[in-house]
Design an enzyme around this catalytic site. Structure first.
Site, short mmCIF file in Angstrom:
data_model
loop_
_atom_site.label_atom_id
_atom_site.label_comp_id
_atom_site.label_asym_id
_atom_site.label_seq_id
_atom_site.Cartn_x
_atom_site.Cartn_y
_atom_site.Cartn_z
N PHE A 268 0.82 -1.22 0.00
CA PHE A 268 0.00 0.00 0.00
C PHE A 268 0.85 1.26 0.00
O PHE A 268 0.38 2.34 -0.42
CB PHE A 268 -0.97 0.00 1.18
CG PHE A 268 -0.43 0.49 2.49
CD1 PHE A 268 -0.63 1.81 2.89
CD2 PHE A 268 0.26 -0.35 3.34
CE1 PHE A 268 -0.15 2.27 4.11
CE2 PHE A 268 0.74 0.10 4.56
CZ PHE A 268 0.54 1.41 4.95
N LYS A 269 2.09 1.18 0.45
CA LYS A 269 2.93 2.38 0.50
C LYS A 269 3.15 2.97 -0.89
O LYS A 269 3.41 4.16 -1.04
CB LYS A 269 4.28 2.06 1.15
CG LYS A 269 4.17 1.46 2.54
CD LYS A 269 3.62 2.42 3.56
CE LYS A 269 3.47 1.82 4.93
NZ LYS A 269 4.72 1.54 5.62
#
Length: 464
Positions: free
Chosen positions: A111-112
């Protein structure tokens, strides 16, 4: 729109200067002076937007037009060009009243990427248009470092140095960081845990002379643009629920270690997104669960788990939430943070704890619970969860209520954490991009948890 510090001792800044500052110069975290409100009418209009268009609509509320619209649009387009899903963050229905928001379609499968691919473009833009020297410095429990390096590797005018805890990230996370052979990348593998790495980073950013001399810029979620970029997918997920489910109470279940991802959801809620409750999922490093349950915020004993990206005991973004919990009173926030520094704990009042529990629930899943959920969901639904998302599903099952819909944030692809998946007896097939990592040469410096040695490495890398 101006930005101020949670501790109240920084002159109000514009959007670009806020991003460049990272950690506020008074040791606090930067936040908008006012949170813009989104109306029901706007939400209805936003249902028609693509992910990139929604990103631009939300950023326009915060960026003060400091970046020309065409430039911002081009940056956003480049940021998401490498994502494997045209939706960027697709919403997948698992069962009735249960969804996952897949945030792992970026280049490093976590998700980063959603925020950090944009930040890479942002820093490149600022370096080019302002002539700024950009030396990015960050700590990672695994995913932030890989995504940040991917976002800026090889880019002119930028150097990036990342600290990660030695042998306390997954092998794939380590390889994603350390196989970058670019001259503008430095990986420091620190003999300690993530909190040790983060402590050094915050101390260096708090040393204003060192920060200015070496042109330090932040990519950790102390940087407000990380928070803002993550807010977009909360809106996107809600707007892409089935119509009938939008009429129910919608909960977001957020695997969280540093409180950044869940604070992005809190920001979306304060903007007007109709979120019923934010459910924090942690592992056995459960400082956030203990805070929501008891009102006490106190780091405990560090534990290594199957979900290493959440192996964190000091949640940096907690201070941003504390600011709003204290009625935006910077003096109270400063007093609490000083107390945490000197006494190692803070305890909020029963009245404040009641407010916390109206907004949040929290659960820390054990290692065995995590593995059980991975195996059960693969068998029942055919969907393979990574261990962090499995912690989220565990929290969903604990707190789901009648007439409620749960959206669990799927924060990483399971291939990043095969050590845990293998313990369930499941054999997974790696994506080609991950399989290729195992044949590449690693580039990293293994160092003791020694601030002076870390500084020597950084100064040599920066060359000034």
């Amino acid at each position: 729109m101006k930005y101020i510090s949670t501790r109240g001792q920084v002159e109000a800044k514009g959007f670009v200067d806020t991003v460049l500052m990272g950690l506020a110069d008074d040791g606090g975290l930067m936040i908008p002076q006012e949170i813009p409100a989104v109306t029901a009418g706007q939400l209805e209009q936003w249902k028609k937007l693509s992910y990139e268009e929604l990103f631009l609509a939300i950023f326009s509320l915060y960026s003060n037009d400091e970046i020309p619209a065409d430039d911002l649009k081009a940056m956003v387009s480049r940021s998401y060009a490498s994502f494997r899903s045209p939706e960027v963050a697709p919403v997948v229905k698992l069962k009735d009243n249960q969804y996952v928001l897949e945030l792992f379609h970026g280049p490093t499968f976590a998700f980063k990427d959603v925020a950090l691919q944009y930040i890479g473009e942002f820093y490149s833009y600022v370096s080019r248009t302002r002539g700024e020297i950009i030396h990015i410095l960050g700590a990672t429990s695994g995913d932030t470092g890989a995504a940040a390096i991917q976002g800026v590797r090889g880019k002119e005018g930028i150097k990036i140095s990342i600290l990660h805890p030695h042998q306390k990230v997954s092998k794939v996370q380590e390889l994603q960081m350390t196989t970058a052979a670019d001259d503008n990348v430095l990986n420091l593998s620190v003999k300690g845990n993530f909190d040790d790495c983060q402590k050094v980073i915050k101390e260096l950013f708090a040393d204003l002379d060192f920060k200015a001399k070496h042109h330090l810029r932040a990519i950790n979620s102390i940087n407000f643009v990380r928070i803002l970029a993550q807010t977009v997918y909360y809106f996107y997920a809600y707007l892409h629920l089935e119509a009938a489910d939008q009429q129910k109470k919608v909960n977001f279940i957020v695997p969280s270690g540093n409180f950044g991802n869940v604070f992005s959801g809190y920001l979306a809620k304060k903007m007007g997104l109709p979120v019923h409750k934010l459910i924090i999922a942690t592992n056995e490093n459960n400082i956030l669960e203990r805070f929501v349950t008891t009102g006490e915020y106190q780091p405990g004993e560090f534990k290594s788990t199957h979900s290493p990206s959440m192996d964190i005991q000091v949640a940096s973004n907690f201070e941003r939430y504390l600011y709003y919990l204290m009625g935006e009173d910077a003096t109270k926030v400063s007093a609490y943070m000083n107390q945490l520094q000197t006494e190692g704990r803070i305890v909020i009042s029963p009245e404040d704890l009641k407010r916390v529990q109206e907004e949040f629930a929290a659960y820390g899943a054990g290692n065995d619970e995590c593995l059980e959920v991975i195996g059960r969901y693969q068998k029942d639904t055919g969907y393979l969860l990574d261990p962090h998302t499995a912690c989220g599903i565990t929290a969903y099952e604990r707190f789901s209520g009648e007439g409620e819909v749960g959206i669990t944030l799927a924060t990483a692809h399971p291939a990043k954490f095969d050590e845990a998946i293998a313990l369930t007896g499941i054999k997974q097939e790696f994506p080609e991009e991950i399989s290729q990592l195992f044949s590449k040469t690693q580039h990293q410096e293994v160092v003791d948890f020694d601030k002076e040695e870390i500084v020597r490495q950084l100064v040599a890398f920066y060359g000034n």
